[in-house]
Design a protein around this motif. Structure first.
Motif, PDB file in Angstrom:
ATOM      1  N   GLU A 171       8.394   1.122  -5.262  1.00  0.00           N
ATOM      2  CA  GLU A 171       8.143   0.659  -3.897  1.00  0.00           C
ATOM      3  C   GLU A 171       7.310  -0.620  -3.904  1.00  0.00           C
ATOM      4  O   GLU A 171       7.554  -1.545  -3.128  1.00  0.00           O
ATOM      5  CB  GLU A 171       7.421   1.748  -3.098  1.00  0.00           C
ATOM      6  CG  GLU A 171       7.186   1.381  -1.657  1.00  0.00           C
ATOM      7  CD  GLU A 171       6.455   2.450  -0.879  1.00  0.00           C
ATOM      8  OE1 GLU A 171       6.237   2.227   0.321  1.00  0.00           O
ATOM      9  OE2 GLU A 171       6.097   3.492  -1.459  1.00  0.00           O
ATOM     10  N   LEU A 172       6.345  -0.690  -4.808  1.00  0.00           N
ATOM     11  CA  LEU A 172       5.503  -1.877  -4.919  1.00  0.00           C
ATOM     12  C   LEU A 172       6.339  -3.087  -5.350  1.00  0.00           C
ATOM     13  O   LEU A 172       6.180  -4.192  -4.796  1.00  0.00           O
ATOM     14  CB  LEU A 172       4.376  -1.614  -5.911  1.00  0.00           C
ATOM     15  CG  LEU A 172       3.261  -2.637  -5.996  1.00  0.00           C
ATOM     16  CD1 LEU A 172       2.550  -2.752  -4.659  1.00  0.00           C
ATOM     17  CD2 LEU A 172       2.267  -2.228  -7.071  1.00  0.00           C
ATOM     18  N   LEU A 195       8.387  -4.194  -2.335  1.00  0.00           N
ATOM     19  CA  LEU A 195       7.570  -4.901  -1.349  1.00  0.00           C
ATOM     20  C   LEU A 195       7.225  -6.313  -1.812  1.00  0.00           C
ATOM     21  O   LEU A 195       7.224  -7.256  -1.016  1.00  0.00           O
ATOM     22  CB  LEU A 195       6.283  -4.117  -1.065  1.00  0.00           C
ATOM     23  CG  LEU A 195       6.450  -2.830  -0.277  1.00  0.00           C
ATOM     24  CD1 LEU A 195       5.147  -2.043  -0.264  1.00  0.00           C
ATOM     25  CD2 LEU A 195       6.905  -3.133   1.136  1.00  0.00           C
ATOM     26  N   LYS A 196       6.960  -6.467  -3.102  1.00  0.00           N
ATOM     27  CA  LYS A 196       6.671  -7.807  -3.633  1.00  0.00           C
ATOM     28  C   LYS A 196       7.909  -8.703  -3.547  1.00  0.00           C
ATOM     29  O   LYS A 196       7.807  -9.896  -3.260  1.00  0.00           O
ATOM     30  CB  LYS A 196       6.206  -7.710  -5.088  1.00  0.00           C
ATOM     31  CG  LYS A 196       4.779  -7.244  -5.236  1.00  0.00           C
ATOM     32  CD  LYS A 196       4.373  -7.204  -6.693  1.00  0.00           C
ATOM     33  CE  LYS A 196       2.950  -6.698  -6.841  1.00  0.00           C
ATOM     34  NZ  LYS A 196       2.545  -6.606  -8.258  1.00  0.00           N
ATOM     35  N   ARG A 248       8.587  -9.868   0.142  1.00  0.00           N
ATOM     36  CA  ARG A 248       7.603 -10.775   0.728  1.00  0.00           C
ATOM     37  C   ARG A 248       7.997 -12.219   0.448  1.00  0.00           C
ATOM     38  O   ARG A 248       8.297 -12.591  -0.679  1.00  0.00           O
ATOM     39  CB  ARG A 248       6.209 -10.474   0.161  1.00  0.00           C
ATOM     40  CG  ARG A 248       5.113 -11.190   0.914  1.00  0.00           C
ATOM     41  CD  ARG A 248       3.789 -10.880   0.328  1.00  0.00           C
ATOM     42  NE  ARG A 248       3.706 -11.575  -0.965  1.00  0.00           N
ATOM     43  CZ  ARG A 248       2.797 -11.332  -1.880  1.00  0.00           C
ATOM     44  NH1 ARG A 248       1.920 -10.401  -1.699  1.00  0.00           N
ATOM     45  NH2 ARG A 248       2.775 -12.005  -3.004  1.00  0.00           N
ATOM     46  N   MET A 282       0.070 -10.173   1.776  1.00  0.00           N
ATOM     47  CA  MET A 282       0.637  -8.866   1.443  1.00  0.00           C
ATOM     48  C   MET A 282       0.762  -8.011   2.702  1.00  0.00           C
ATOM     49  O   MET A 282      -0.036  -8.138   3.628  1.00  0.00           O
ATOM     50  CB  MET A 282      -0.291  -8.118   0.470  1.00  0.00           C
ATOM     51  CG  MET A 282      -0.304  -8.630  -0.920  1.00  0.00           C
ATOM     52  SD  MET A 282      -1.201  -7.513  -2.021  1.00  0.00           S
ATOM     53  CE  MET A 282      -2.884  -7.832  -1.547  1.00  0.00           C
ATOM     54  N   GLN A 300       1.645  -2.588   0.919  1.00  0.00           N
ATOM     55  CA  GLN A 300       1.473  -3.101  -0.433  1.00  0.00           C
ATOM     56  C   GLN A 300      -0.003  -3.131  -0.803  1.00  0.00           C
ATOM     57  O   GLN A 300      -0.379  -2.752  -1.909  1.00  0.00           O
ATOM     58  CB  GLN A 300       2.071  -4.503  -0.550  1.00  0.00           C
ATOM     59  CG  GLN A 300       1.977  -5.091  -1.940  1.00  0.00           C
ATOM     60  CD  GLN A 300       2.558  -6.496  -2.015  1.00  0.00           C
ATOM     61  OE1 GLN A 300       3.142  -6.989  -1.054  1.00  0.00           O
ATOM     62  NE2 GLN A 300       2.399  -7.124  -3.147  1.00  0.00           N
ATOM     63  N   ASP A 301      -0.824  -3.557   0.120  1.00  0.00           N
ATOM     64  CA  ASP A 301      -2.262  -3.593  -0.127  1.00  0.00           C
ATOM     65  C   ASP A 301      -2.810  -2.188  -0.357  1.00  0.00           C
ATOM     66  O   ASP A 301      -3.620  -1.959  -1.259  1.00  0.00           O
ATOM     67  CB  ASP A 301      -2.970  -4.259   1.052  1.00  0.00           C
ATOM     68  CG  ASP A 301      -4.442  -4.468   0.797  1.00  0.00           C
ATOM     69  OD1 ASP A 301      -4.807  -4.798  -0.351  1.00  0.00           O
ATOM     70  OD2 ASP A 301      -5.229  -4.302   1.754  1.00  0.00           O
ATOM     71  N   GLN A 342      -1.696  -0.950  -3.868  1.00  0.00           N
ATOM     72  CA  GLN A 342      -2.441  -1.605  -4.938  1.00  0.00           C
ATOM     73  C   GLN A 342      -3.880  -1.108  -4.998  1.00  0.00           C
ATOM     74  O   GLN A 342      -4.420  -0.886  -6.090  1.00  0.00           O
ATOM     75  CB  GLN A 342      -2.405  -3.126  -4.761  1.00  0.00           C
ATOM     76  CG  GLN A 342      -1.078  -3.726  -5.132  1.00  0.00           C
ATOM     77  CD  GLN A 342      -1.054  -5.232  -4.976  1.00  0.00           C
ATOM     78  OE1 GLN A 342      -1.883  -5.821  -4.304  1.00  0.00           O
ATOM     79  NE2 GLN A 342      -0.076  -5.869  -5.606  1.00  0.00           N
TER      80      GLN A 342
END
Length: 184
Positions: free
Chosen positions: A98-99, A102-103, A106, A112, A116-117, A120
Protein backbone atom coordinates in the motif's frame (compact mmCIF):
# COMPACT_ATOMS: atom_id res chain seq x y z
CA UNK A 1 -16.12 11.74 57.32
CA UNK A 2 -14.65 10.06 54.22
CA UNK A 3 -14.49 12.02 50.99
CA UNK A 4 -16.94 10.81 48.37
CA UNK A 5 -15.00 10.14 45.19
CA UNK A 6 -17.75 9.06 42.84
CA UNK A 7 -19.56 11.82 41.00
CA UNK A 8 -22.88 10.02 41.44
CA UNK A 9 -22.41 9.85 45.21
CA UNK A 10 -21.55 13.54 45.43
CA UNK A 11 -24.54 14.49 43.31
CA UNK A 12 -26.79 12.29 45.45
CA UNK A 13 -25.46 13.96 48.62
CA UNK A 14 -26.29 17.35 47.14
CA UNK A 15 -29.86 16.30 46.73
CA UNK A 16 -32.62 18.14 44.95
CA UNK A 17 -32.00 21.42 46.76
CA UNK A 18 -28.40 21.75 45.61
CA UNK A 19 -29.24 20.99 42.01
CA UNK A 20 -31.98 23.58 41.71
CA UNK A 21 -30.49 26.43 43.72
CA UNK A 22 -26.91 25.99 42.51
CA UNK A 23 -23.77 25.84 44.57
CA UNK A 24 -21.56 28.73 45.56
CA UNK A 25 -18.12 28.56 43.84
CA UNK A 26 -16.22 28.57 47.13
CA UNK A 27 -18.51 26.17 48.93
CA UNK A 28 -17.39 22.82 50.25
CA UNK A 29 -19.96 21.01 48.08
CA UNK A 30 -18.69 22.78 44.97
CA UNK A 31 -15.15 21.60 45.70
CA UNK A 32 -16.45 18.07 46.20
CA UNK A 33 -18.30 18.22 42.90
CA UNK A 34 -15.31 19.55 40.99
CA UNK A 35 -12.98 16.93 42.52
CA UNK A 36 -15.39 14.14 41.68
CA UNK A 37 -16.00 15.34 38.12
CA UNK A 38 -12.24 15.69 37.46
CA UNK A 39 -11.74 12.16 38.80
CA UNK A 40 -14.50 10.82 36.53
CA UNK A 41 -12.87 12.47 33.50
CA UNK A 42 -9.46 11.07 34.43
CA UNK A 43 -10.85 7.54 34.86
CA UNK A 44 -12.72 7.77 31.56
CA UNK A 45 -9.53 8.85 29.79
CA UNK A 46 -7.57 5.97 31.36
CA UNK A 47 -10.24 3.46 30.32
CA UNK A 48 -10.05 4.74 26.75
CA UNK A 49 -6.26 4.52 26.65
CA UNK A 50 -6.32 1.01 28.11
CA UNK A 51 -8.91 -0.04 25.54
CA UNK A 52 -6.89 1.38 22.64
CA UNK A 53 -3.77 -0.39 23.92
CA UNK A 54 -5.61 -3.69 24.17
CA UNK A 55 -7.13 -3.18 20.71
CA UNK A 56 -3.72 -2.46 19.21
CA UNK A 57 -2.19 -5.47 20.96
CA UNK A 58 -5.08 -7.71 19.88
CA UNK A 59 -4.72 -6.60 16.24
CA UNK A 60 -0.98 -7.34 16.36
CA UNK A 61 -1.59 -10.80 17.80
CA UNK A 62 -4.33 -11.59 15.28
CA UNK A 63 -2.01 -10.74 12.39
CA UNK A 64 0.79 -12.88 13.83
CA UNK A 65 -1.68 -15.69 14.50
CA UNK A 66 -2.67 -15.67 10.84
CA UNK A 67 1.01 -15.86 9.86
CA UNK A 68 1.58 -18.80 12.21
CA UNK A 69 -1.49 -20.66 10.91
CA UNK A 70 -0.31 -20.51 7.28
CA UNK A 71 2.98 -22.15 8.27
CA UNK A 72 3.84 -24.77 5.61
CA UNK A 73 5.03 -27.32 8.20
CA UNK A 74 1.98 -28.56 10.11
CA UNK A 75 3.96 -30.65 12.64
CA UNK A 76 5.93 -27.64 13.92
CA UNK A 77 6.02 -27.29 17.70
CA UNK A 78 8.02 -24.07 18.10
CA UNK A 79 9.96 -21.36 16.26
CA UNK A 80 13.61 -20.45 16.62
CA UNK A 81 14.80 -16.86 17.19
CA UNK A 82 15.54 -16.19 13.52
CA UNK A 83 12.07 -17.36 12.45
CA UNK A 84 10.47 -15.20 15.12
CA UNK A 85 12.49 -12.19 13.95
CA UNK A 86 11.38 -12.90 10.37
CA UNK A 87 7.76 -13.01 11.59
CA UNK A 88 8.23 -9.60 13.22
CA UNK A 89 9.78 -8.17 10.05
CA UNK A 90 6.78 -9.46 8.06
CA UNK A 91 4.48 -7.79 10.56
CA UNK A 92 6.31 -4.46 10.33
CA UNK A 93 6.23 -4.62 6.52
CA UNK A 94 2.57 -5.54 6.26
CA UNK A 95 1.70 -2.20 4.61
CA UNK A 96 4.61 -2.13 2.14
CA UNK A 97 2.44 -2.74 -0.93
CA UNK A 98 0.00 0.00 0.00
CA UNK A 99 2.88 2.35 0.80
CA UNK A 100 4.47 1.68 -2.60
CA UNK A 101 1.12 2.29 -4.32
CA UNK A 102 0.64 5.59 -2.47
CA UNK A 103 4.15 6.73 -3.38
CA UNK A 104 3.53 5.84 -7.02
CA UNK A 105 0.19 7.69 -7.15
CA UNK A 106 1.61 10.86 -5.64
CA UNK A 107 2.57 13.50 -8.17
CA UNK A 108 6.09 14.96 -7.96
CA UNK A 109 6.33 17.99 -5.71
CA UNK A 110 3.14 17.17 -3.81
CA UNK A 111 3.10 16.44 -0.09
CA UNK A 112 2.44 12.96 1.26
CA UNK A 113 -1.13 11.86 1.77
CA UNK A 114 -2.28 11.49 5.34
CA UNK A 115 -2.52 7.71 4.92
CA UNK A 116 1.06 7.50 3.64
CA UNK A 117 2.27 9.64 6.51
CA UNK A 118 0.38 7.47 9.03
CA UNK A 119 1.84 4.25 7.61
CA UNK A 120 5.38 5.61 7.60
CA UNK A 121 5.04 6.89 11.16
CA UNK A 122 3.68 3.54 12.29
CA UNK A 123 6.50 1.64 10.59
CA UNK A 124 9.12 3.93 12.14
CA UNK A 125 7.68 3.43 15.63
CA UNK A 126 7.49 -0.35 15.14
CA UNK A 127 11.10 -0.42 13.90
CA UNK A 128 12.17 1.55 16.98
CA UNK A 129 10.26 -0.90 19.16
CA UNK A 130 11.99 -3.78 17.38
CA UNK A 131 15.38 -2.25 18.21
CA UNK A 132 14.55 -2.03 21.93
CA UNK A 133 12.31 -5.09 22.24
CA UNK A 134 9.17 -6.02 20.26
CA UNK A 135 6.37 -7.52 22.35
CA UNK A 136 5.36 -10.86 20.81
CA UNK A 137 3.87 -14.14 22.04
CA UNK A 138 6.36 -16.73 23.24
CA UNK A 139 6.63 -18.97 20.19
CA UNK A 140 10.08 -20.22 21.15
CA UNK A 141 8.76 -22.79 23.63
CA UNK A 142 6.51 -25.70 22.63
CA UNK A 143 3.92 -24.85 25.30
CA UNK A 144 3.77 -21.19 24.22
CA UNK A 145 3.53 -22.14 20.54
CA UNK A 146 0.68 -24.56 21.22
CA UNK A 147 -1.21 -22.05 23.39
CA UNK A 148 -0.88 -19.36 20.71
CA UNK A 149 -1.79 -21.78 17.92
CA UNK A 150 -4.94 -22.83 19.80
CA UNK A 151 -5.93 -19.21 20.59
CA UNK A 152 -9.39 -18.33 19.26
CA UNK A 153 -8.49 -14.65 18.59
CA UNK A 154 -10.76 -13.46 21.36
CA UNK A 155 -9.99 -10.51 23.57
CA UNK A 156 -10.10 -12.43 26.85
CA UNK A 157 -7.95 -15.29 25.60
CA UNK A 158 -4.90 -13.07 25.24
CA UNK A 159 -3.85 -13.95 28.77
CA UNK A 160 -3.58 -17.67 27.98
CA UNK A 161 -0.08 -17.41 26.51
CA UNK A 162 3.12 -15.77 27.67
CA UNK A 163 4.62 -12.69 26.02
CA UNK A 164 8.29 -12.01 25.41
CA UNK A 165 10.30 -9.13 24.00
CA UNK A 166 12.38 -9.87 20.92
CA UNK A 167 15.01 -7.35 19.96
CA UNK A 168 16.67 -7.10 16.57
CA UNK A 169 20.17 -6.89 18.05
CA UNK A 170 19.83 -8.10 21.64
CA UNK A 171 17.66 -11.14 20.98
CA UNK A 172 15.26 -12.55 23.53
CA UNK A 173 14.16 -10.64 26.64
CA UNK A 174 11.64 -12.17 29.05
CA UNK A 175 8.59 -10.12 30.04
CA UNK A 176 7.05 -10.50 33.46
CA UNK A 177 3.33 -10.02 34.05
CA UNK A 178 4.03 -6.81 36.00
CA UNK A 179 5.93 -5.31 33.04
CA UNK A 180 3.08 -6.12 30.70
CA UNK A 181 0.54 -4.49 33.02
CA UNK A 182 2.67 -1.36 33.33
CA UNK A 183 2.60 -0.92 29.55
CA UNK A 184 -1.18 -0.72 29.57
Amino acid sequence: MPIAKSLKKVQAKLGKNGASTGVHPRARKFKQLSRASLREEKLKKQRGERGRTREWQNARLKYMHDLVLVDPTPDRTQLNEDELKALIVKFIGRHDLELARLKEERRPGRPMSSRQDAIQTQQQSENEEFKTGFLVPDLLSPAGYKAFHDWKKDFNGMDSFAMIRMSRDLGLQQVSAADELMEE
